[in-house]
Design a protein around this motif. Structure first.
Motif, PDB file in Angstrom:
ATOM      1  N   VAL A   1      -5.814   6.277   3.989  1.00 21.21           N
ATOM      2  CA  VAL A   1      -7.135   6.866   3.309  1.00 21.21           C
ATOM      3  C   VAL A   1      -7.599   6.123   2.229  1.00 21.21           C
ATOM      4  CG1 VAL A   1      -8.099   9.061   2.042  1.00 21.21           C
ATOM      5  CG2 VAL A   1      -6.536   9.317   4.033  1.00 21.21           C
ATOM      6  N   ASP A   2      -6.816   5.759   1.351  1.00 19.43           N
ATOM      7  CA  ASP A   2      -7.547   4.877   0.164  1.00 19.43           C
ATOM      8  C   ASP A   2      -7.930   3.684   0.462  1.00 19.43           C
ATOM      9  OD1 ASP A   2      -6.507   7.052  -1.602  1.00 19.43           O
ATOM     10  OD2 ASP A   2      -4.650   6.008  -2.226  1.00 19.43           O
TER      11      ASP A   2
ATOM     12  N   LEU B   1      -4.245  -3.869   5.048  1.00 25.99           N
ATOM     13  CA  LEU B   1      -3.115  -3.201   5.008  1.00 25.99           C
ATOM     14  C   LEU B   1      -1.944  -4.148   5.888  1.00 25.99           C
ATOM     15  CD1 LEU B   1      -4.278   0.405   6.322  1.00 25.99           C
ATOM     16  CD2 LEU B   1      -3.266  -0.405   4.132  1.00 25.99           C
ATOM     17  N   GLY B   2      -2.627  -5.262   6.356  1.00 26.92           N
ATOM     18  CA  GLY B   2      -1.870  -6.145   7.173  1.00 26.92           C
ATOM     19  C   GLY B   2      -1.334  -5.805   8.469  1.00 26.92           C
TER      20      GLY B   2
ATOM     21  N   ARG C   1       2.822   9.370   2.239  1.00 28.13           N
ATOM     22  CA  ARG C   1       2.354   8.442   1.451  1.00 28.13           C
ATOM     23  C   ARG C   1       1.747   7.234   2.390  1.00 28.13           C
ATOM     24  NH1 ARG C   1       8.336   8.071  -1.067  1.00 28.13           N
ATOM     25  NH2 ARG C   1       8.171   9.830  -2.437  1.00 28.13           N
ATOM     26  N   GLU C   2       2.183   7.032   3.576  1.00 25.06           N
ATOM     27  CA  GLU C   2       1.431   6.059   4.560  1.00 25.06           C
ATOM     28  C   GLU C   2      -0.212   6.551   4.521  1.00 25.06           C
ATOM     29  OE1 GLU C   2       2.708   3.457   8.043  1.00 25.06           O
ATOM     30  OE2 GLU C   2       2.476   5.769   8.654  1.00 25.06           O
ATOM     31  N   ARG C   3      -0.084   7.681   5.110  1.00 27.19           N
ATOM     32  CA  ARG C   3      -1.619   8.597   5.243  1.00 27.19           C
ATOM     33  C   ARG C   3      -2.274   8.121   4.188  1.00 27.19           C
ATOM     34  NH1 ARG C   3      -4.768  12.680   4.410  1.00 27.19           N
ATOM     35  NH2 ARG C   3      -5.598  13.546   6.290  1.00 27.19           N
TER      36      ARG C   3
ATOM     37  N   ALA D   1       0.907  -1.116   0.103  1.00 29.34           N
ATOM     38  CA  ALA D   1       0.048   0.169   0.153  1.00 29.34           C
ATOM     39  C   ALA D   1       0.725   1.321   0.160  1.00 29.34           C
ATOM     40  CB  ALA D   1      -1.017   0.038   1.128  1.00 29.34           C
ATOM     41  N   VAL D   2       2.007   1.189   0.855  1.00 27.08           N
ATOM     42  CA  VAL D   2       3.021   2.254   0.969  1.00 27.08           C
ATOM     43  C   VAL D   2       3.446   2.516  -0.508  1.00 27.08           C
ATOM     44  CG1 VAL D   2       5.012   3.242   1.893  1.00 27.08           C
ATOM     45  CG2 VAL D   2       3.012   2.476   3.277  1.00 27.08           C
ATOM     46  N   MET D   3       4.112   1.313  -1.003  1.00 24.40           N
ATOM     47  CA  MET D   3       4.756   1.620  -2.480  1.00 24.40           C
ATOM     48  C   MET D   3       3.665   2.135  -3.711  1.00 24.40           C
ATOM     49  SD  MET D   3       7.716  -0.976  -2.573  1.00 24.40           S
ATOM     50  CE  MET D   3       6.838  -2.624  -1.684  1.00 24.40           C
ATOM     51  N   GLU D   4       2.429   1.641  -3.429  1.00 22.99           N
ATOM     52  CA  GLU D   4       1.506   2.190  -4.457  1.00 22.99           C
ATOM     53  C   GLU D   4       1.299   3.495  -4.241  1.00 22.99           C
ATOM     54  OE1 GLU D   4       0.117   0.676  -7.048  1.00 22.99           O
ATOM     55  OE2 GLU D   4       1.141  -1.444  -6.518  1.00 22.99           O
TER      56      GLU D   4
END
Length: 153
Positions: free
Chosen positions: A110-111, A127-128, A104-106, A22-25
């Motif tokens: 949110v997404d 998100l694991g 990015r994490e935020r 999710a962070v890398m996306e």
């Protein structure tokens, strides 16, 4: 990276955690992750689009992929946990201004919350992370869930 000894068994490729994905996306640039054996284990959507591939299974041979990433202007960075090497990441040129990892994490949170209709348990699962960790992150980023999605406070 140095090539591995051909006689040594190669461990199975590592699995990228859901929060890591999710962070890398959320990056505004393409990211391709290689393990210590030199195998491509993950590419975010922007990297896949730039490479013209459908999914991680179609990343192809690592040496060909690295050559394509070089042509696209990719820059390599080592991945480490403490002193232990984890592999490498290749970053393709940015499509927008740089954002911090926290931003990015935020955005990933949110997404995910929007994708789950604001259901915290489901968002945490995707998100694991635990629900407690998700609540802490929501508080840290000044977010609070609202019917169907997050809202800023």
């Amino acid at each position: 990276m140095t090539p591995r000894d051909k006689s040594a068994p190669v461990p199975p490729p590592p699995v990228v955690a859901p929060l890591g994905r999710a962070v890398m996306e959320a990056f505004q640039e393409g990211v391709v992750v290689f393990d210590t054996a030199g195998r491509a284990v993950y590419a975010n959507a922007l990297a896949k689009r730039a490479l013209g591939i459908a999914d991680d299974a179609h990343l192809g041979r690592p040496e060909v992929l690295r050559a394509r990433l070089g042509v696209l202007g990719g820059r390599t960075a080592p991945l480490r946990a403490g002193g232990s090497p984890l592999g490498e990441a290749v970053f393709l040129p940015r499509s927008e201004d740089a954002r911090t990892l926290a931003e990015r994490e935020r955005q990933a949170i949110v997404d995910t919350l929007e994708g789950t209709g604001g259901r915290l348990a489901e968002a945490a699962r995707r998100l694991g992370i635990s629900r407690t960790t998700l609540w802490r992150r929501l508080k840290a980023y000044g977010l609070r869930p609202r019917n169907g999605g997050p809202s800023s406070t």
